[in-house]
Scaffold this motif. Structure first.
Motif, mmCIF file in Angstrom:
data_model
loop_
_atom_site.group_PDB
_atom_site.id
_atom_site.type_symbol
_atom_site.label_atom_id
_atom_site.label_comp_id
_atom_site.label_asym_id
_atom_site.label_seq_id
_atom_site.Cartn_x
_atom_site.Cartn_y
_atom_site.Cartn_z
ATOM 1 N N ILE A 1 40.071 39.881 90.120
ATOM 2 C CA ILE A 1 38.931 38.972 90.615
ATOM 3 C C ILE A 1 39.887 37.767 91.471
ATOM 4 C CG2 ILE A 1 37.454 37.120 90.373
ATOM 5 C CD1 ILE A 1 36.133 38.792 88.100
ATOM 6 N N ASP A 2 40.726 37.407 90.854
ATOM 7 C CA ASP A 2 41.747 36.229 91.330
ATOM 8 C C ASP A 2 42.440 36.921 92.454
ATOM 9 O OD1 ASP A 2 42.624 33.440 91.402
ATOM 10 O OD2 ASP A 2 44.506 34.223 90.836
ATOM 11 N N GLN A 3 42.962 37.905 92.534
ATOM 12 C CA GLN A 3 43.850 38.908 93.467
ATOM 13 C C GLN A 3 42.804 38.738 95.104
ATOM 14 O OE1 GLN A 3 44.707 42.896 92.994
ATOM 15 N NE2 GLN A 3 45.498 43.088 95.129
ATOM 16 N N LEU A 4 41.591 39.302 94.843
ATOM 17 C CA LEU A 4 40.518 39.076 95.748
ATOM 18 C C LEU A 4 40.197 37.749 96.095
ATOM 19 C CD1 LEU A 4 39.036 41.280 97.499
ATOM 20 C CD2 LEU A 4 37.297 40.964 96.296
ATOM 21 N N THR B 1 41.411 47.187 96.224
ATOM 22 C CA THR B 1 41.046 45.533 96.505
ATOM 23 C C THR B 1 41.804 45.205 97.802
ATOM 24 O OG1 THR B 1 41.081 45.231 94.077
ATOM 25 C CG2 THR B 1 41.564 43.345 95.406
ATOM 26 N N THR B 2 43.039 45.687 98.159
ATOM 27 C CA THR B 2 43.655 45.299 99.213
ATOM 28 C C THR B 2 42.976 45.625 100.604
ATOM 29 O OG1 THR B 2 45.799 45.812 98.167
ATOM 30 C CG2 THR B 2 45.969 45.518 100.477
ATOM 31 N N THR B 3 42.111 46.877 100.281
ATOM 32 C CA THR B 3 41.575 47.631 101.459
ATOM 33 C C THR B 3 40.233 46.722 101.782
ATOM 34 O OG1 THR B 3 42.278 49.879 101.009
ATOM 35 C CG2 THR B 3 40.045 49.603 102.580
ATOM 36 N N SER B 4 39.645 46.237 100.605
ATOM 37 C CA SER B 4 38.195 45.407 100.733
ATOM 38 C C SER B 4 38.813 44.224 101.617
ATOM 39 C CB SER B 4 38.036 45.026 99.269
ATOM 40 O OG SER B 4 37.555 45.777 98.584
ATOM 41 N N GLY B 5 39.928 43.671 101.421
ATOM 42 C CA GLY B 5 40.396 42.509 102.198
ATOM 43 C C GLY B 5 40.667 42.887 103.655
ATOM 44 N N LYS B 6 41.219 43.957 103.813
ATOM 45 C CA LYS B 6 41.567 44.530 105.141
ATOM 46 C C LYS B 6 40.358 44.758 106.030
ATOM 47 C CE LYS B 6 46.193 46.769 104.273
ATOM 48 N NZ LYS B 6 46.554 48.014 104.382
ATOM 49 N N LEU B 7 39.306 45.295 105.235
ATOM 50 C CA LEU B 7 38.017 45.748 105.963
ATOM 51 C C LEU B 7 37.310 44.241 106.223
ATOM 52 C CD1 LEU B 7 36.109 47.830 106.706
ATOM 53 C CD2 LEU B 7 35.170 48.070 104.428
ATOM 54 N N ALA B 8 37.452 43.236 105.540
ATOM 55 C CA ALA B 8 36.717 42.077 105.805
ATOM 56 C C ALA B 8 37.466 41.373 107.073
ATOM 57 C CB ALA B 8 37.007 41.059 104.577
ATOM 58 N N LEU B 9 38.724 41.459 107.177
ATOM 59 C CA LEU B 9 39.378 40.985 108.255
ATOM 60 C C LEU B 9 39.025 41.754 109.730
ATOM 61 C CD1 LEU B 9 41.483 39.222 109.610
ATOM 62 C CD2 LEU B 9 43.188 40.827 109.086
ATOM 63 N N LEU B 10 38.792 43.044 109.474
ATOM 64 C CA LEU B 10 38.403 43.921 110.533
ATOM 65 C C LEU B 10 37.105 43.464 111.102
ATOM 66 C CD1 LEU B 10 39.190 47.580 111.022
ATOM 67 C CD2 LEU B 10 36.772 46.728 111.343
ATOM 68 N N LEU B 11 36.145 43.462 110.189
ATOM 69 C CA LEU B 11 34.711 42.925 110.535
ATOM 70 C C LEU B 11 34.564 41.557 111.093
ATOM 71 C CD1 LEU B 11 32.695 44.715 107.391
ATOM 72 C CD2 LEU B 11 32.762 45.287 109.972
ATOM 73 N N LYS B 12 35.274 40.756 110.326
ATOM 74 C CA LYS B 12 35.498 39.250 111.058
ATOM 75 C C LYS B 12 36.264 39.286 112.323
ATOM 76 C CE LYS B 12 38.199 35.055 110.462
ATOM 77 N NZ LYS B 12 39.473 34.308 109.733
ATOM 78 N N ASP C 1 26.367 38.474 107.465
ATOM 79 C CA ASP C 1 26.138 39.684 108.055
ATOM 80 C C ASP C 1 26.336 40.919 107.074
ATOM 81 O OD1 ASP C 1 25.422 38.661 110.624
ATOM 82 O OD2 ASP C 1 27.394 38.269 110.842
ATOM 83 N N VAL C 2 27.439 40.739 106.390
ATOM 84 C CA VAL C 2 27.990 41.865 105.449
ATOM 85 C C VAL C 2 28.675 41.350 104.297
ATOM 86 C CG1 VAL C 2 29.692 43.646 105.411
ATOM 87 C CG2 VAL C 2 28.917 43.114 107.716
ATOM 88 N N LEU C 3 28.502 42.167 103.253
ATOM 89 C CA LEU C 3 28.880 41.800 101.845
ATOM 90 C C LEU C 3 29.634 43.023 101.236
ATOM 91 C CD1 LEU C 3 28.812 40.449 99.113
ATOM 92 C CD2 LEU C 3 26.599 41.689 98.499
ATOM 93 N N ILE C 4 30.761 42.813 101.008
ATOM 94 C CA ILE C 4 31.677 43.660 100.668
ATOM 95 C C ILE C 4 32.187 43.699 99.364
ATOM 96 C CG2 ILE C 4 33.997 44.830 100.594
ATOM 97 C CD1 ILE C 4 34.164 43.733 103.676
ATOM 98 N N VAL C 5 31.506 44.765 98.293
ATOM 99 C CA VAL C 5 31.833 44.483 96.830
ATOM 100 C C VAL C 5 32.889 45.445 96.431
ATOM 101 C CG1 VAL C 5 30.596 44.837 94.627
ATOM 102 C CG2 VAL C 5 29.263 44.004 96.605
ATOM 103 N N ASP C 6 33.831 44.906 95.830
ATOM 104 C CA ASP C 6 35.092 45.600 95.127
ATOM 105 C C ASP C 6 34.571 45.860 93.992
ATOM 106 O OD1 ASP C 6 37.483 46.658 94.908
ATOM 107 O OD2 ASP C 6 38.313 44.756 94.219
ATOM 108 N N THR C 7 34.739 47.196 93.415
ATOM 109 C CA THR C 7 34.457 47.787 91.776
ATOM 110 C C THR C 7 35.646 47.892 91.114
ATOM 111 O OG1 THR C 7 34.380 49.971 92.660
ATOM 112 C CG2 THR C 7 32.156 48.460 92.742
ATOM 113 N N ALA C 8 35.411 48.151 89.637
ATOM 114 C CA ALA C 8 36.364 48.555 89.027
ATOM 115 C C ALA C 8 36.898 49.802 89.056
ATOM 116 C CB ALA C 8 35.999 48.417 87.490
ATOM 117 N N GLY C 9 38.301 50.160 89.155
ATOM 118 C CA GLY C 9 38.681 51.456 89.148
ATOM 119 C C GLY C 9 39.302 51.690 87.719
ATOM 120 N N ARG C 10 39.397 53.224 87.454
ATOM 121 C CA ARG C 10 40.157 53.680 86.310
ATOM 122 C C ARG C 10 41.477 54.419 86.683
ATOM 123 N NH1 ARG C 10 36.440 50.694 84.924
ATOM 124 N NH2 ARG C 10 34.834 50.842 83.331
#
Length: 447
Positions: A144-147, A114-125, A184-193
């Motif tokens: 979901i709230d974390q993201l 989840t944190t990486t999804s946010g970091k990647l979004a910032l990098l692309l922004k 331009d880009v959609l980043i989808v965070d998925t569930a982990g186990r």
């Protein structure tokens, strides 16, 4: 990162300095030391074997036998082979698709997905892309709230699925929304186990089929060592991965996963995560990483980081003062330290400076030291910041009380500042060599 491996390899080269030539006899012990260094770094055994074979074949070849400097020649070979081992060249994201280009994030729970999804979004922004974040993790409490909070913090759009609890429906709705709103880009965070299981794999396969991502990135914790590589291989067998993101690499002194992941999975390592800060995601460059492992630093990444993080107007103001070799005061000192923090902190900087990786920076020293310095300087009057020489015993006691520290901490800061001031004067006179020698005393946490 890589402190242990860097230290061992430096020792190997040092031992070769007295040799006139590399021969079959003296290469055996050298390669044994390299093999031990790699195994201690938790590099996978098959990777170590192929690496040693490649280095030996080249080391006993004509290029080294005729060399007047065996140590340098061997370092050159090891550098090239490390680069090849890690993929040869940077593998960037492939976003060549009809917008929105979809990036699917996969991985185990706790890997930093989840944190990486946010970091990647910032990098692309920062690359001028219009990015939408969406979470299909309906199982982990508050995922979901974390993201959502991350997106808000980074000023990136977040797709709100309201009360929907079906991951497939969320992903499809997010894709439809991204298409209609021209993202331009959609980043989808998925569930982990907590471990690989059939239900998890089936769900992410279904998600992949539903939204056909152009990039499927596997996020894995570098501190898992060889386990990280094994998990990446299992995911790669279930999903058509396009790349790997290694998180928490700054906390891994060994670095075996970074060296093994390409050869074991066949997939490129695209990014490395360092630290918790939003800008702590770096594109992975094999050649630059090989340089860092060998203690050569990574000046190119440092320059790129500075360009994206540093306040250029503030930097120019300090540079002008440095040029004159005077007027460098405590306000400038504080500004420098704040710029350093924006670039990922002291340990991130030292890791990229040639030859500086062996200088000790205690764990957690960065933020604590910087916060303490800022607190002390903020407790001073504007006149005291401009003219630290006037700070005598009574002023020190007042400043210490205001900052909530002991008087000794104020003395320590003033000593550090005095060394920094001397360093700036040296730079103003062109004494770069003297300046580098003076760095140890100036920066917090170094010895």
């Amino acid at each position: 990162m890589f402190e242990n491996l860097s230290g061992r390899l430096a020792g190997v080269v040092k031992n070769l300095r007295g040799q006139a030539r590399i021969t079959e006899a003296n290469i055996q012990d050298t390669l044994r030391q390299v093999r031990l260094a790699l195994l201690e770094a938790d590099v996978a055994l098959p990777v170590v074997k192929s690496f040693i074979d490649a280095v030996k074949a080249r080391a006993l070849g004509q290029e080294v036998l005729t060399s007047l400097s065996p140590g340098q020649a061997l370092i050159g070979i090891v550098h090239e082979e490390l680069t090849r081992l890690m993929g040869g060249e940077n593998a960037d994201l492939n976003l060549a698709a009809t917008p929105p280009a979809v990036i699917l994030m996969a991985g185990l729970q706790g890997s930093g997905k989840t944190t990486t999804s946010g970091k990647l979004a910032l990098l692309l922004k920062n690359r001028k892309k219009k990015v939408l974040l969406a979470s299909a993790d309906v199982y982990r409490p508050a995922a979901i709230d974390q993201l959502r909070q991350l997106a808000k913090q980074l000023d990136v759009s977040f797709f709100d699925a309201d009360s929907e609890r079906d991951p497939l429906k969320i992903a499809r709705a997010a894709q439809d929304h991204a298409r209609k709103q021209f993202y331009d880009v959609l980043i989808v965070d998925t569930a982990g186990r907590l471990a690989i299981d059939e239900a998890m794999m089936n769900e992410i396969k279904a998600l992949h089929a539903a939204i056909t991502p152009v990039e499927t990135l596997f996020v894995v914790d570098a501190m898992q060592g060889q386990d990280a590589v094994n998990v990446a291989r299992a995911f790669n067998e279930a999903l058509p991965l396009t790349g790997v993101v290694l998180t928490k690499l700054d906390g891994d002194a060994r670095g075996g996963a970074a060296l093994s992941v390409r050869q074991i999975t066949g997939k490129p390592l695209k990014f490395i995560g360092v630290g918790e800060k939003p800008n702590g995601l770096e594109p992975f460059h094999p050649e630059r990483m090989a340089q860092r492992i060998l203690g050569m630093g990574d000046v190119l990444s440092l320059i790129e980081q500075a360009q994206s993080s540093v306040d250029l107007a503030e930097a120019k103001k300090i540079a002008d003062k440095v040029k004159k070799g005077k007027d460098f005061d405590l306000e400038d000192f504080k500004a420098q330290i704040q710029q350093m923090r924006k670039m990922g902190g002291l340990s991130a900087l030292m890791d990229k400076l040639p030859g500086a990786g062996q200088m000790a920076v205690p764990a957690g020293a960065d933020d604590k030291a910087v916060n303490r310095i800022e607190g002390i300087i903020n407790s001073m009057t504007p006149l005291e910041r401009r003219k630290p020489d006037i700070i005598k015993a009574s002023r020190k006691r007042r400043i210490a009380a205001g900052a909530g520290v002991q008087v000794q901490e104020v003395n320590k800061l003033l000593n550090q500042f005095g060394q920094a001031q001397k360093m700036m004067k040296m730079m103003g006179k062109g004494g770069i060599g003297k300046m580098m020698r003076g760095m140890k005393g100036m920066l917090p946490g170094m010895r």
